[in-house]
Design a protein around this motif. Structure first.
Motif, mmCIF file in Angstrom:
data_model
loop_
_atom_site.group_PDB
_atom_site.id
_atom_site.type_symbol
_atom_site.label_atom_id
_atom_site.label_comp_id
_atom_site.label_asym_id
_atom_site.label_seq_id
_atom_site.Cartn_x
_atom_site.Cartn_y
_atom_site.Cartn_z
ATOM 1 N N CYS A 1 0.865 -1.183 0.000
ATOM 2 C CA CYS A 1 0.000 0.000 0.000
ATOM 3 C C CYS A 1 0.897 1.227 0.000
ATOM 4 O O CYS A 1 1.653 1.446 0.952
ATOM 5 N N VAL A 2 0.825 2.026 -1.053
ATOM 6 C CA VAL A 2 1.580 3.269 -1.162
ATOM 7 C C VAL A 2 0.610 4.418 -0.910
ATOM 8 O O VAL A 2 -0.326 4.631 -1.685
ATOM 9 N N SER A 3 0.835 5.137 0.175
ATOM 10 C CA SER A 3 -0.022 6.259 0.563
ATOM 11 C C SER A 3 0.682 7.556 0.204
ATOM 12 O O SER A 3 1.780 7.835 0.693
ATOM 13 N N LEU A 4 0.059 8.358 -0.654
ATOM 14 C CA LEU A 4 0.599 9.660 -1.048
ATOM 15 C C LEU A 4 0.136 10.710 -0.050
ATOM 16 O O LEU A 4 -1.058 10.789 0.256
ATOM 17 N N TYR A 5 1.064 11.512 0.446
ATOM 18 C CA TYR A 5 0.727 12.511 1.450
ATOM 19 C C TYR A 5 1.141 13.895 0.974
ATOM 20 O O TYR A 5 1.992 14.047 0.091
ATOM 21 N N VAL A 6 0.511 14.905 1.569
ATOM 22 C CA VAL A 6 0.790 16.301 1.262
ATOM 23 C C VAL A 6 1.390 16.934 2.508
ATOM 24 O O VAL A 6 0.812 16.843 3.592
ATOM 25 N N GLY A 7 2.549 17.575 2.369
ATOM 26 C CA GLY A 7 3.207 18.188 3.512
ATOM 27 C C GLY A 7 4.599 17.621 3.721
ATOM 28 O O GLY A 7 5.165 16.933 2.853
ATOM 29 N N ASP A 8 5.152 17.920 4.882
ATOM 30 C CA ASP A 8 6.519 17.494 5.181
ATOM 31 C C ASP A 8 6.609 16.019 5.546
ATOM 32 O O ASP A 8 7.609 15.360 5.265
ATOM 33 N N LYS A 9 5.585 15.483 6.201
ATOM 34 C CA LYS A 9 5.636 14.096 6.652
ATOM 35 C C LYS A 9 4.218 13.527 6.670
ATOM 36 O O LYS A 9 3.238 14.277 6.767
ATOM 37 N N PRO A 10 4.076 12.218 6.582
ATOM 38 C CA PRO A 10 2.731 11.611 6.602
ATOM 39 C C PRO A 10 2.100 11.695 7.986
ATOM 40 O O PRO A 10 2.784 11.632 9.009
ATOM 41 N N SER A 11 0.781 11.845 8.006
ATOM 42 C CA SER A 11 0.026 11.902 9.260
ATOM 43 C C SER A 11 -1.053 10.831 9.219
ATOM 44 O O SER A 11 -2.043 10.953 8.485
ATOM 45 N N HIS A 12 -0.837 9.757 9.987
ATOM 46 C CA HIS A 12 -1.763 8.614 10.011
ATOM 47 C C HIS A 12 -2.152 8.281 11.454
ATOM 48 O O HIS A 12 -1.802 7.209 11.960
ATOM 49 N N PRO A 13 -2.856 9.148 12.170
ATOM 50 C CA PRO A 13 -3.200 8.828 13.561
ATOM 51 C C PRO A 13 -4.132 7.630 13.691
ATOM 52 O O PRO A 13 -4.033 6.867 14.655
ATOM 53 N N TYR A 14 -5.031 7.444 12.719
ATOM 54 C CA TYR A 14 -5.952 6.314 12.816
ATOM 55 C C TYR A 14 -5.234 4.986 12.585
ATOM 56 O O TYR A 14 -5.677 3.949 13.098
ATOM 57 N N VAL A 15 -4.154 4.991 11.828
ATOM 58 C CA VAL A 15 -3.371 3.769 11.651
ATOM 59 C C VAL A 15 -2.731 3.367 12.978
ATOM 60 O O VAL A 15 -2.696 2.185 13.345
ATOM 61 N N ASP A 16 -2.232 4.362 13.733
ATOM 62 C CA ASP A 16 -1.651 4.066 15.043
ATOM 63 C C ASP A 16 -2.704 3.566 16.027
ATOM 64 O O ASP A 16 -2.422 2.694 16.864
ATOM 65 N N GLN A 17 -3.911 4.092 15.944
ATOM 66 C CA GLN A 17 -4.952 3.712 16.895
ATOM 67 C C GLN A 17 -5.496 2.312 16.660
ATOM 68 O O GLN A 17 -6.171 1.761 17.535
ATOM 69 N N MET A 18 -5.225 1.721 15.509
ATOM 70 C CA MET A 18 -5.715 0.371 15.227
ATOM 71 C C MET A 18 -4.854 -0.729 15.859
ATOM 72 O O MET A 18 -5.201 -1.904 15.763
ATOM 73 N N ASN A 19 -3.730 -0.371 16.466
ATOM 74 C CA ASN A 19 -2.854 -1.343 17.145
ATOM 75 C C ASN A 19 -2.405 -2.459 16.206
ATOM 76 O O ASN A 19 -2.405 -3.645 16.559
ATOM 77 N N PHE A 20 -1.986 -2.093 14.977
ATOM 78 C CA PHE A 20 -1.493 -3.098 14.039
ATOM 79 C C PHE A 20 -0.127 -3.618 14.489
ATOM 80 O O PHE A 20 0.662 -2.899 15.108
#
Length: 533
Positions: free
Chosen positions: A264-283
């Motif tokens: 999965c390649v996630s394209l982001y806008v800005g200086d760094k990616p922001s994925h708080p919901y990915v962290d909250q899923m406890n993967f």
């Protein structure tokens, strides 16, 4: 002899006392070892038990009576959070179980005896109507002062509700549904310090955010998110190209369906990616290893990054190893060097992630491309299409249909898209209770529109001018069965054609000679006439 006997007795007694002391010490040591072993086993079981909350995990606090949610991360140094009129010590949640109810205590939390009374039937002790009930305050035998005193004495919320029900003069005369509403009203007041711990899931996180801050996730509801993932055909082993502005909610859905298999390649806008919901899923690490992040602004330079970032990462890794060896050999290691080393290691991790994403983008041939973004999809869609494999799925989401309708019409006019469809989802929630199953009073309308299409190969991409249909299978079978007969007929036809052609050629040659002779004579007469004149 008489003096020796008591001396022997004393010596024997002393020996027995020493032996008993040694035995006692041995028993204590064995007991301590057994306790340590039991503690170690319990810690090992707790560490491997997926139902126990561990340090660093995210958990959702849910109020059973008010349907309120709060997402927190369990750490040792976590600050207290406000839960209605109380404060919850987040660090005390470590070791608790998912799905259980807990009550706020002075030292932390304790397991509660919460019971969902709305699901219980009270038909045996209920009335038929409310004709005999009067609207006054005399039906409750407990006064306000007595209720306040019971609270100060430490009576739990469940016991308080039971006392209020027992001392209510109108409770048994109420109907079954009115009794449930009465208890629910008392739960809101007296069980404000009780909550349940729920494991973070994608629908729960989506509904929680949609209820309080839908703009944060581009107004996408859980059912629309499920449609997006289904139309994109995301499954284990898929390669997905993703552009979203939902704080990692769609990314979490893709990773959950991949299950550690795929990319999965996630394209982001800005200086760094922001994925708080990915962290909250406890993967776990296996699932997180399938995630790659790449900046959208450098999307066209992915091939350059894939060719050059490898050398830069190797150079940076060599600098880090050299610095660590210098410190191990007794070199000076100041606080400034420590900060430099931490920044260098973090930058190396970021560059390594970008390098892996660039290699994946350079390879191309993604199975699906998803766009759930605040940007207009038409400009970005043309940049993503070269990376999408033929027969791959393209899925776009927008809150407004005016954004997707022109794109859908353009897709239908093109040759490289088939099955372009635009639709929305409509979901209705129901309350499921005994004899009280009905749609919920408050509900939302459409949460957005989904455009899906299949990207195919055109005839210009294949290098052919027109489509040549394959031969009919039935005709091939008939020709095979009558092959000999057809061959004989073909030989006869060819022989007859050859004879006829010879005759026609001879007659044609004679006619041509006669026509040439006539033309020659006519020409001679014309020339002679002109000369005479």
């Amino acid at each position: 002899m008489s003096t020796s006997e008591p001396m022997d007795g004393i010596s024997n007694k002393g020996a027995s006392i020493g032996d008993s002391q040694e035995n006692r010490d041995g028993v204590v040591e064995v007991t301590k070892a057994g306790v340590k072993a039991e503690v170690a086993v319990e810690e090992l079981v707790a560490e491997n038990n997926p139902h126990i909350i561990k340090e660093g995990d995210y958990v959702i606090l849910c109020a059973g009576a008010k349907n309120n949610y709060k997402v927190v991360q369990v750490t040792k140094n976590a600050a207290k959070i406000r839960w209605f009129k109380h404060f919850v010590k987040v660090s005390a949640l470590e070791g608790c179980y998912y799905g259980k109810h807990y009550e706020i205590a002075e030292d932390g939390v304790v397991e509660s005896r919460y019971v969902d009374v709305l699901g219980e039937s009270t038909e045996e002790h209920s009335g038929k109507d409310h004709r005999s009930i009067q609207q006054d305050y005399d039906s409750q035998k407990l006064s306000y002062e007595e209720i306040t005193r019971l609270k100060k004495e430490g009576v739990s919320g469940e016991d308080m509700i039971k006392l209020l029900v027992e001392n209510s003069g109108s409770f048994e005369n109420r109907t079954e549904f009115s009794q449930a509403k009465y208890i629910m009203k008392k739960q809101k007041r007296h069980l404000a310090n009780t909550f349940s711990l729920r494991r973070p899931t994608l629908p729960l996180l989506c509904d929680t955010t949609y209820q309080f801050n839908p703009e944060r996730i581009q107004n996408i509801r859980s059912d629309s998110l499920a449609q997006v993932l289904t139309q994109a055909n995301v499954h284990a082993g898929s390669r997905v190209l993703l552009l979203e502005s939902c704080k990692g909610l769609v990314t979490a859905g893709v990773l959950e369906r991949l299950g550690g298999y795929g990319e999965c390649v996630s394209l982001y806008v800005g200086d760094k990616p922001s994925h708080p919901y990915v962290d909250q899923m406890n993967f776990d690490e296996k699932v997180m290893s399938t995630l790659r992040s790449f900046p959208l602004v450098d999307f066209d330079l992915a091939s350059t990054y894939a060719d050059t970032y490898g050398e830069r990462i190797d150079t940076m890794a060599a600098e880090i190893v050299a610095k660590k060896q210098d410190v191990a050999n007794g070199g000076e290691f100041t606080q400034k060097d420590q900060q430099w080393l931490a920044r260098r290691i973090k930058k190396q991790q970021v560059m390594n992630n970008i390098y892996l994403a660039a290699q994946t983008l350079k390879k191309g041939s993604f199975d699906s491309a998803i766009m759930v973004s605040r940007f207009h999809p038409e400009g970005v869609m043309d940049r993503l299409l070269p990376k999408l494999m033929h027969s791959g799925q393209l899925v776009l989401f927008s809150v407004m249909p005016e954004v997707l309708v022109p794109i859908r019409n353009n897709m239908r006019a093109r040759d490289d898209f088939v099955n372009a469809s635009l639709f929305d989802t409509w979901t209705r929630s129901y309350q499921i209770l005994p004899q009280r199953t009905h749609p919920e009073n408050n509900m939302t309308g459409s949460s957005g529109y989904v455009l899906s299409a299949t990207y195919v190969m055109t005839k210009d991409m294949c290098g052919i001018s027109a489509f040549v249909p394959p031969p009919n299978k039935r005709k091939l079978i008939q020709m095979a069965k009558g092959g000999k007969k057809a061959k004989m007929e073909a030989e006869k036809v060819s022989e007859g054609t050859k004879e006829a052609s010879d005759v026609e050629t001879a007659s044609t040659g004679d006619n041509i000679a006669e026509q040439v002779q006539e033309l020659t004579s006519e020409t001679a007469e014309v020339v002679f006439t002109d000369a005479t004149k």
